[in-house]
Each structure stands twice: as C-alpha cells, then as structure tokens.
Design a protein around this motif. Sequence first.
Motif, PDB file in Angstrom:
ATOM      1  N   ARG A 140      38.730  34.031  39.789  1.00  0.00           N
ATOM      2  CA  ARG A 140      38.358  33.278  41.006  1.00  0.00           C
ATOM      3  C   ARG A 140      38.590  34.586  42.134  1.00  0.00           C
ATOM      4  O   ARG A 140      37.713  34.359  43.519  1.00  0.00           O
ATOM      5  N   TRP A 179      36.510  36.933  44.752  1.00  0.00           N
ATOM      6  CA  TRP A 179      35.652  36.775  45.967  1.00  0.00           C
ATOM      7  C   TRP A 179      36.217  37.821  46.202  1.00  0.00           C
ATOM      8  O   TRP A 179      35.433  38.238  47.669  1.00  0.00           O
ATOM      9  N   PRO A 220      30.529  32.301  40.353  1.00  0.00           N
ATOM     10  CA  PRO A 220      31.613  31.367  40.498  1.00  0.00           C
ATOM     11  C   PRO A 220      32.278  31.573  41.494  1.00  0.00           C
ATOM     12  O   PRO A 220      31.723  32.709  42.848  1.00  0.00           O
ATOM     13  N   ASP A 239      42.360  31.334  37.872  1.00  0.00           N
ATOM     14  CA  ASP A 239      42.345  31.860  38.931  1.00  0.00           C
ATOM     15  C   ASP A 239      42.301  33.643  39.592  1.00  0.00           C
ATOM     16  O   ASP A 239      42.076  34.110  40.319  1.00  0.00           O
ATOM     17  N   ALA A 244      34.218  31.042  44.400  1.00  0.00           N
ATOM     18  CA  ALA A 244      36.098  31.489  44.724  1.00  0.00           C
ATOM     19  C   ALA A 244      36.664  31.092  45.773  1.00  0.00           C
ATOM     20  O   ALA A 244      37.991  31.771  46.252  1.00  0.00           O
TER      21      ALA A 244
END
Length: 188
Positions: A92, A96, A185, A89, A187
């Motif tokens: 992520r 972002w 990755p 998490d 997001a």
Amino acid sequence: MGRALTDAGPETEFWQQLRDYDHSAWRFEQQRQYDIGYEETQLRAFLDGHPESPMENPELGAWMRQVAAQTRAGKTIGRVRIVDTPITDYQRWMAWMDRWNTEAGEQIDYLLRSMLNQLPPAPFGDTDWWLLDEGTSQARVMIMHFDECGYRRLVELETDPAALSAASEFRRRVVSLSRRQAERPAAR
C-alpha cells in the motif's frame, strides 16, 4: 549461479549497475515486504496516517532524482509489482509513492499475485530481479535474493544468454498480462 555483487551502499556494484545502465532497466518485484532500513521512518509515518514525501528521505529522494535524470537522458526504467489480496501494508505504501516514481519517469505496472498462475514460472524463482540493457551486447540480470523478512541478502549478476532470454520473455509476458489486468492497488 552468477557473480555476487557488492551491495552495501551507493558506491557498491549493485547501485552502480542501476546508475550506469545504458538504455533500459526493468524490475520484476514480487516480495510482500522489504526490510530496507532507510525506508523505515517513511513507512511508519504512512502507517500512522501521516505520510511523508519520499523526497524528504535522503536515499529515496536520491533515487527519484536519479530516475528523473536517467529518463531525461532517454533511458527507460520500469517494473511490474506483484501485489497480494488483500494488499500488504508495505505494498500500500509503495502504491502511495507511485506518484513520485511516475513523475520521475518510471513506468510501474501491477499484477495480482493470484494471476501469476497464468504465466510460466518466473525464471529465477521467488527472487526479484532487474533486467538491464535488454537486447544489447551489455544485457545482464541482477538477481536479488531476500530472507523471509524482506532483507536483501545477496545480489547476483547473470549474463548467461539462456538466463537473459528467459528474463526477456518473462518480462514481455508479465507486462502484457499486467496491462490487460490494468488494476492499480488502492494506497489508502
């Protein structure tokens, strides 16, 4: 072991090093999560589905403005983030926030943790570190030690030529591998 740096706010030695480097700053970032108190509200909002701009956070916004000023002045800043599969998490959330980092001028690359075995061991073990002013007489490494929860408990300043050489060679290899992988990755 290098010299321990003070690290308890923006005027301490750790933060001064990140503010006052002359040419380049590069980070090897490999923790799965970090316990940084001033990030908690933004991280929680992101996980609850209501992400907030990091510019709304006094510390994160100040970091983004500092990076922007440094890159406008001709300095470089970058990092390789090691990410897990599945992504955590925290990772992520960091992906972002890349938009703000890259708009400020930072170069961020990613490498899957499973690909680290294609490289020699990282020079400072499972720590994160900043390589500052690489290739100059002022080159140095700040080695960040974390506990199991991601709390930064010690920062060392290292100037030993062998350590600088190892950091520089590892940086070159990990950046090259991350760019060949070229996978960012999600997001979401």
